[in-house]
Design a protein around this motif. Structure first.
Motif, short mmCIF file in Angstrom:
data_model
loop_
_atom_site.label_atom_id
_atom_site.label_comp_id
_atom_site.label_asym_id
_atom_site.label_seq_id
_atom_site.Cartn_x
_atom_site.Cartn_y
_atom_site.Cartn_z
N SER A 101 -16.26 -51.01 -17.59
CA SER A 101 -14.81 -51.01 -17.72
C SER A 101 -14.29 -52.43 -17.98
N ASP A 102 -14.87 -53.41 -17.31
CA ASP A 102 -14.50 -54.81 -17.55
C ASP A 102 -14.83 -55.22 -18.98
N LEU A 103 -15.97 -54.73 -19.49
CA LEU A 103 -16.35 -55.02 -20.87
C LEU A 103 -15.33 -54.44 -21.85
N ALA A 104 -14.87 -53.23 -21.57
CA ALA A 104 -13.86 -52.59 -22.42
C ALA A 104 -12.57 -53.40 -22.45
N MET A 105 -12.20 -53.98 -21.31
CA MET A 105 -10.98 -54.79 -21.27
C MET A 105 -11.12 -56.05 -22.11
N ILE A 106 -12.30 -56.66 -22.10
CA ILE A 106 -12.52 -57.84 -22.94
C ILE A 106 -12.45 -57.45 -24.41
N GLN A 107 -13.07 -56.33 -24.75
CA GLN A 107 -13.00 -55.84 -26.12
C GLN A 107 -11.55 -55.59 -26.52
N CYS A 108 -10.77 -55.07 -25.60
CA CYS A 108 -9.35 -54.83 -25.83
C CYS A 108 -8.63 -56.15 -26.10
N ASN A 109 -8.90 -57.15 -25.29
CA ASN A 109 -8.26 -58.46 -25.46
C ASN A 109 -8.62 -59.10 -26.79
N TRP A 113 -10.11 -52.34 -30.58
CA TRP A 113 -9.52 -51.19 -29.88
C TRP A 113 -10.43 -49.96 -29.90
N SER A 114 -11.03 -49.66 -31.04
CA SER A 114 -11.81 -48.43 -31.17
C SER A 114 -13.02 -48.45 -30.24
N THR A 115 -13.72 -49.59 -30.19
CA THR A 115 -14.88 -49.70 -29.31
C THR A 115 -14.46 -49.64 -27.85
N ALA A 116 -13.36 -50.34 -27.54
CA ALA A 116 -12.86 -50.34 -26.16
C ALA A 116 -12.43 -48.94 -25.73
N LYS A 117 -11.79 -48.21 -26.62
CA LYS A 117 -11.33 -46.86 -26.28
C LYS A 117 -12.52 -45.94 -26.01
N THR A 141 -10.38 -47.84 -14.30
CA THR A 141 -10.64 -47.42 -15.67
C THR A 141 -9.39 -46.82 -16.30
N MET A 142 -8.63 -46.03 -15.54
CA MET A 142 -7.39 -45.46 -16.05
C MET A 142 -6.40 -46.59 -16.42
N HIS A 143 -6.35 -47.61 -15.60
CA HIS A 143 -5.52 -48.77 -15.87
C HIS A 143 -5.93 -49.41 -17.21
N CYS A 144 -7.24 -49.53 -17.42
CA CYS A 144 -7.77 -50.11 -18.65
C CYS A 144 -7.40 -49.25 -19.86
N ILE A 145 -7.55 -47.94 -19.74
CA ILE A 145 -7.24 -47.04 -20.86
C ILE A 145 -5.75 -47.12 -21.20
N GLY A 146 -4.91 -47.25 -20.18
CA GLY A 146 -3.48 -47.37 -20.43
C GLY A 146 -3.16 -48.57 -21.30
N ILE A 147 -3.81 -49.69 -21.03
CA ILE A 147 -3.59 -50.91 -21.82
C ILE A 147 -4.08 -50.71 -23.25
N ILE A 148 -5.26 -50.11 -23.39
CA ILE A 148 -5.83 -49.89 -24.72
C ILE A 148 -4.93 -48.99 -25.55
N LEU A 149 -4.46 -47.89 -24.96
CA LEU A 149 -3.57 -46.98 -25.68
C LEU A 149 -2.29 -47.68 -26.12
N ARG A 150 -1.77 -48.54 -25.26
CA ARG A 150 -0.54 -49.26 -25.59
C ARG A 150 -0.74 -50.23 -26.74
N GLU A 151 -1.87 -50.89 -26.77
CA GLU A 151 -2.07 -51.97 -27.72
C GLU A 151 -2.68 -51.52 -29.05
N MET A 152 -3.38 -50.41 -29.06
CA MET A 152 -4.07 -50.01 -30.29
C MET A 152 -3.07 -49.59 -31.37
N LYS A 153 -3.42 -49.88 -32.61
CA LYS A 153 -2.52 -49.65 -33.73
C LYS A 153 -2.78 -48.30 -34.41
N ALA A 154 -3.93 -47.69 -34.14
CA ALA A 154 -4.27 -46.43 -34.78
C ALA A 154 -3.54 -45.27 -34.12
N GLY A 155 -3.35 -44.17 -34.88
CA GLY A 155 -2.72 -42.97 -34.33
C GLY A 155 -1.22 -43.09 -34.24
N ASN A 156 -0.61 -42.13 -33.55
CA ASN A 156 0.84 -42.10 -33.36
C ASN A 156 1.22 -43.04 -32.21
#
Length: 277
Positions: A101-109, A113-117, A141-156
């Protein structure tokens, strides 16, 4: 402790980990990094590279790099942490899932986005299966997913924000019940919820949440702590949308000066303040 147990005793090494935490909480990030590096080398020498305590020390150093805004250095280190934990502990061990989950957050930063999601979604499912629906790591992990969903540019974007709000609210409510409203993890969740609310156009609840976080952080960390400055920065963004632009600009200039002093001119937070001005 080293006088009683010896400097190579595992408990003595664990005390160094506590010292790293103290330095980090006081925003003494250079001292935190240097101590974490020393701890990692000592753990490798005494316990071995694959020992869980050594892997934990490696993860701790990666967190320091993240706090310093050095994501490019943190990423390969966190990947090594996750790989080592998977081999030593198993893919669905609680610690391995936390490292993932920490790795996903770094990928997000870093904007991946796609790999982190994908990684976060796997962590969420694995957490639920292995640890149950109410384990603290699940809500991290839910906290992490929330950030990824907010920041990612793909989708609606609106759909992403609406789903992100649900994840942030669930994480914050759990942490508030589990740890209390002033716990650092609770405040992190509350601030991320506020950021998502602001992006969603919900400025009144966003402002309420940011002001609560700022009040608590000012009280327990001090007004000049980087975490307090982050809350002030988010409050200024909301003020800018609420017609209080002059006040926001004046305060952001003060934040920029403090961030430059505390974090350095090249830190992402410092650069963000520069950009907003």
């Amino acid at each position: 402790m080293h006088l009683v147990l010896g400097k190579d005793h595992p408990s003595t090494l664990q005390t160094l980990g506590v010292l790293v935490f103290v330095y980090t909480s006081q925003a003494r990030l250079t001292e935190a990094r240097n101590t974490a590096k020393f701890l990692l080398e000592e753990d490798k020498r005494i316990l071995g590279a694959s020992h869980p305590q050594t892997i934990c020390a490696m993860g701790l150093l990666a967190k320091i790099y993240v706090a310093r805004g050095e994501f490019g250095t943190a990423l390969p280190l966190q990947m090594e942490v996750t790989k080592a934990a998977t081999i030593s502990l198993g893919a669905k061990h609680a610690s391995t899932l936390r490292y993932s989950s920490d790795l996903a957050m770094i990928q997000c930063n870093m904007g991946d986005w796609s790999t982190a999601k994908l990684l976060s979604a796997w962590c969420l499912q694995s957490h639920t299966e292995a640890l149950g629906k109410f384990h603290p790591h699940l809500f991290s992990t839910m906290h992490c997913i929330g950030i990824i969903l907010r920041e990612m540019k793909a989708g609606n974007i609106n759909d992403n924000l609406a789903l992100a709000l649900k994840f942030h609210i669930a994480a914050m409510n759990f942490r508030r019940r589990k740890f209390g409203k002033n716990h650092p993890l609770t405040l992190i969740s509350q601030l991320q919820l506020a950021i998502t609310q602001q992006r969603h156009g919900d400025f009144l609840p966003a402002r309420h949440n940011v002001e609560e976080v700022l009040k608590s952080r000012n009280k327990y960390l001090g007004e000049s702590h980087p975490d307090s400055l982050s809350a002030r920065h988010e409050l200024n963004l909301i003020k800018g949308h609420s017609g209080e632009l002059n006040e926001a600009i004046e305060d952001e200039a003060d934040i920029l000066q403090l961030r430059t002093l505390l974090l350095g001119p090249d830190h992402p937070d410092t650069k963000e303040s520069q950009q907003k001005l």
